[in-house]
Design a protein around this motif. Structure first.
Motif, PDB file in Angstrom:
ATOM      1  N   LYS A  30       0.869  -1.170   0.000  1.00  0.00           N
ATOM      2  CA  LYS A  30       0.000   0.000   0.000  1.00  0.00           C
ATOM      3  C   LYS A  30       0.912   1.228   0.000  1.00  0.00           C
ATOM      4  O   LYS A  30       1.906   1.244   0.721  1.00  0.00           O
ATOM      5  N   PRO A  31       0.595   2.265  -0.783  1.00  0.00           N
ATOM      6  CA  PRO A  31       1.474   3.433  -0.853  1.00  0.00           C
ATOM      7  C   PRO A  31       1.799   3.989   0.535  1.00  0.00           C
ATOM      8  O   PRO A  31       0.910   4.170   1.365  1.00  0.00           O
ATOM      9  N   ALA A  32       3.090   4.233   0.765  1.00  0.00           N
ATOM     10  CA  ALA A  32       3.544   4.720   2.075  1.00  0.00           C
ATOM     11  C   ALA A  32       4.831   5.497   1.913  1.00  0.00           C
ATOM     12  O   ALA A  32       5.536   5.369   0.910  1.00  0.00           O
ATOM     13  N   TYR A  33       5.115   6.305   2.922  1.00  0.00           N
ATOM     14  CA  TYR A  33       6.381   7.025   3.005  1.00  0.00           C
ATOM     15  C   TYR A  33       7.200   6.466   4.159  1.00  0.00           C
ATOM     16  O   TYR A  33       6.651   6.003   5.153  1.00  0.00           O
ATOM     17  N   VAL A  34       8.508   6.559   4.013  1.00  0.00           N
ATOM     18  CA  VAL A  34       9.431   6.322   5.116  1.00  0.00           C
ATOM     19  C   VAL A  34       9.765   7.705   5.654  1.00  0.00           C
ATOM     20  O   VAL A  34      10.281   8.559   4.920  1.00  0.00           O
ATOM     21  N   LEU A  35       9.439   7.941   6.909  1.00  0.00           N
ATOM     22  CA  LEU A  35       9.689   9.226   7.547  1.00  0.00           C
ATOM     23  C   LEU A  35      10.816   9.095   8.559  1.00  0.00           C
ATOM     24  O   LEU A  35      10.911   8.080   9.259  1.00  0.00           O
ATOM     25  N   GLN A  36      11.638  10.117   8.651  1.00  0.00           N
ATOM     26  CA  GLN A  36      12.603  10.271   9.739  1.00  0.00           C
ATOM     27  C   GLN A  36      12.041  11.412  10.579  1.00  0.00           C
ATOM     28  O   GLN A  36      11.772  12.502  10.048  1.00  0.00           O
TER      29      GLN A  36
END
Length: 111
Positions: A30-36
């Motif tokens: 599923k579309p997602a971002y990796v966040l810091q």
């Protein structure tokens, strides 16, 4: 909905952080971002967030978010997700991030 005691709520470590990096997670189903996320004294933590419907990566930089910081880390789509970035579902079942109307210190705990 069942009631909880204050002590139950107090055990959840909800803290303010600032997004310092946001990239598309190409491995996510599923579309997602990796966040810091910079959480002040807790350091920089990584999160996988399915927030692509309302946000572009560049719009997230510098945004303050509310994170659950005391879940055990979890492998999600090839990354180690260390915190849960919170939000609520809109009428179309897309996540809208929880946020603040005034700047806060990174690591500030929800009162």
């Amino acid at each position: 909905m069942s009631q909880i005691e204050w002590e139950d709520f107090a055990r959840v470590e909800l803290r303010v952080g600032t997004v310092i990096s946001a990239e598309v997670n190409a491995k996510a189903i599923k579309p997602a971002y990796v966040l810091q996320v910079d959480l002040g004294e807790l350091g920089i933590k990584q999160s996988s967030a399915q927030i692509t419907a309302h946000y572009q990566p560049d719009e997230l930089l510098g945004r303050q978010v509310l994170c659950v910081c005391n879940f055990a880390p979890k492998r999600i789509a090839g990354i180690r997700s260390e915190v849960l970035v919170t939000g609520a579902y809109d009428a179309d079942n897309k996540v809208v991030l929880a946020g603040f109307d005034k700047p806060l210190a990174n690591g500030a705990r929800l009162a």
